[in-house]
Enzyme design. Structure first.
Site, PDB file in Angstrom:
ATOM      1  N   GLU A 108       0.842  -1.202   0.000  1.00  0.00           N
ATOM      2  CA  GLU A 108       0.000   0.000   0.000  1.00  0.00           C
ATOM      3  C   GLU A 108       0.873   1.245   0.000  1.00  0.00           C
ATOM      4  OE1 GLU A 108      -2.510   1.679  -0.496  1.00  0.00           O
ATOM      5  OE2 GLU A 108      -4.000   1.497   1.098  1.00  0.00           O
ATOM      6  N   ASP A 109       0.357   2.338  -0.530  1.00  0.00           N
ATOM      7  CA  ASP A 109       1.129   3.584  -0.552  1.00  0.00           C
ATOM      8  C   ASP A 109       1.251   4.199   0.838  1.00  0.00           C
ATOM      9  OD1 ASP A 109      -1.582   4.213  -0.451  1.00  0.00           O
ATOM     10  OD2 ASP A 109      -1.570   5.543  -2.195  1.00  0.00           O
ATOM     11  N   ASP A 112      -3.398   6.024   6.346  1.00  0.00           N
ATOM     12  CA  ASP A 112      -3.845   7.343   6.809  1.00  0.00           C
ATOM     13  C   ASP A 112      -4.852   7.121   7.947  1.00  0.00           C
ATOM     14  OD1 ASP A 112      -4.068  10.206   6.554  1.00  0.00           O
ATOM     15  OD2 ASP A 112      -5.855   9.958   5.344  1.00  0.00           O
ATOM     16  N   PHE A 161      -0.825  16.462   3.802  1.00  0.00           N
ATOM     17  CA  PHE A 161      -1.110  15.798   2.534  1.00  0.00           C
ATOM     18  C   PHE A 161       0.165  15.696   1.706  1.00  0.00           C
ATOM     19  CE2 PHE A 161      -3.091  15.031  -1.584  1.00  0.00           C
ATOM     20  CZ  PHE A 161      -4.033  14.087  -1.216  1.00  0.00           C
ATOM     21  N   ARG A 174       1.474  11.601  -9.469  1.00  0.00           N
ATOM     22  CA  ARG A 174       1.821  10.213  -9.143  1.00  0.00           C
ATOM     23  C   ARG A 174       3.192   9.809  -9.656  1.00  0.00           C
ATOM     24  NH1 ARG A 174      -2.753   7.432  -7.215  1.00  0.00           N
ATOM     25  NH2 ARG A 174      -4.737   8.051  -8.132  1.00  0.00           N
TER      26      ARG A 174
HETATM   27  P1  IMP Z   1      -6.962   5.555   4.678  1.00  0.00           P
HETATM   28  O1  IMP Z   1      -7.494   6.851   5.191  1.00  0.00           O
HETATM   29  O2  IMP Z   1      -5.914   4.964   5.580  1.00  0.00           O
HETATM   30  O3  IMP Z   1      -8.082   4.591   4.386  1.00  0.00           O
HETATM   31  O4  IMP Z   1      -6.217   5.890   3.319  1.00  0.00           O
HETATM   32  C1  IMP Z   1      -6.830   5.659   2.105  1.00  0.00           C
HETATM   33  C2  IMP Z   1      -6.026   6.095   0.919  1.00  0.00           C
HETATM   34  O5  IMP Z   1      -6.073   7.505   0.863  1.00  0.00           O
HETATM   35  C3  IMP Z   1      -4.552   5.755   0.888  1.00  0.00           C
HETATM   36  O6  IMP Z   1      -4.281   4.461   0.469  1.00  0.00           O
HETATM   37  C4  IMP Z   1      -4.090   6.760  -0.140  1.00  0.00           C
HETATM   38  O7  IMP Z   1      -4.303   6.275  -1.446  1.00  0.00           O
HETATM   39  C5  IMP Z   1      -4.971   7.962   0.142  1.00  0.00           C
HETATM   40  N1  IMP Z   1      -4.234   8.948   0.965  1.00  0.00           N
HETATM   41  C6  IMP Z   1      -4.174   9.055   2.302  1.00  0.00           C
HETATM   42  N2  IMP Z   1      -3.366  10.062   2.680  1.00  0.00           N
HETATM   43  C7  IMP Z   1      -2.904  10.610   1.519  1.00  0.00           C
HETATM   44  C8  IMP Z   1      -2.000  11.697   1.217  1.00  0.00           C
HETATM   45  O8  IMP Z   1      -1.427  12.381   2.088  1.00  0.00           O
HETATM   46  N3  IMP Z   1      -1.782  11.931  -0.108  1.00  0.00           N
HETATM   47  C9  IMP Z   1      -2.359  11.222  -1.112  1.00  0.00           C
HETATM   48  N4  IMP Z   1      -3.192  10.197  -0.870  1.00  0.00           N
HETATM   49  C10 IMP Z   1      -3.468   9.901   0.426  1.00  0.00           C
HETATM   50 MG    MG Z   2      -4.088   3.930  -1.538  1.00  0.00          MG
END
Ligand code: IMP
Ligand code: MG
Length: 187
Positions: A108-109, A112, A161, A174
């Site tokens: 995963e990237d 968050d 962000f 990206r």
């Molecule tokens: P979650 O809030 O942990 O479910 O994150 C969901 C998705 O939101 C991550 O897999 C990212 O693709 C995207 N995301 C969360 N934080 C960032 C950020 O700082 N920049 C860009 N994408 C983000």
């Molecule tokens: Mg993601």
């Protein structure tokens, strides 16, 4: 490091070289640990990339892993084109992969709020795998809403962000090889 060549709204947080060095370390660690878990006749580790953000990390990590792997992708979305998570997570796994008794590493990237991974993990565990672990390039622990921790983390980042190395803002940035803070115009 100077950023004169970068678009003005971006401030470099993690340079490309630093990412590559860390990916090499993660590849070694993952190869070592999964070579202990996988028995001689087990099928290979599945690297399960989370689209779209995980595509670049998966491509680099796969080349840093020295044990046999298979590569699959899932598509999750929670953000739309907003910078704050909507809380709704849509899960698309197509075609369905049989995971019974398989070892799976989710790639995963960023973690968050943790909502996406927690939903994905719940689904994967219901498919009866032998082992499921998470490898996230970035961890934003201060943003966590759902309690979840990646097994392997590249870097911890502040509650801001970020873009680049697969991560986007409304589908842009990206392709950047490093990770950047997306700044407000006045910053
Ligand atoms: P979650 O809030 O942990 O479910 O994150 C969901 C998705 O939101 C991550 O897999 C990212 O693709 C995207 N995301 C969360 N934080 C960032 C950020 O700082 N920049 C860009 N994408 C983000
Ligand atoms: Mg993601």
């Amino acid at each position: 490091m100077k950023n004169e060549g970068n678009p003005p709204r971006l401030k470099e947080l993690i340079p490309a070289g630093e990412i590559q060095r860390r990916v090499g370390e993660l590849g070694d660690e993952i190869s070592g640990e999964f070579s202990q878990i996988l028995m001689e006749n087990d099928p290979p580790l599945i690297l399960l990339g989370v689209l779209k953000g995980g595509f670049m990390f998966l491509a680099d990590l796969a080349r840093a892993i020295t044990i046999p792997v298979e590569i699959e992708f899932v598509s999750l979305s929670s953000y739309g084109n907003e910078q704050t998570s909507s809380g709704e997570v849509e899960l698309r796994i197509s075609p369905p992969i049989p995971l019974k008794n398989r070892c799976v590493l989710v790639v995963e990237d960023i973690v968050d709020t943790g909502r996406s991974l927690s939903k994905l993990l719940q689904h994967l565990r219901s498919l009866g795998p032998k082992e499921v672990r998470i490898c996230a390039m970035l961890d934003k622990p201060e943003a966590r809403v759902v309690e979840i921790q990646a097994d392997y983390v590249g870097f911890t980042v502040p509650h801001r962000f970020v873009v680049g190395y697969g991560l986007d803002a409304a589908q842009r940035f990206r392709q950047l090889p490093g990770i950047f803070l997306l700044q407000e115009p006045r910053e």
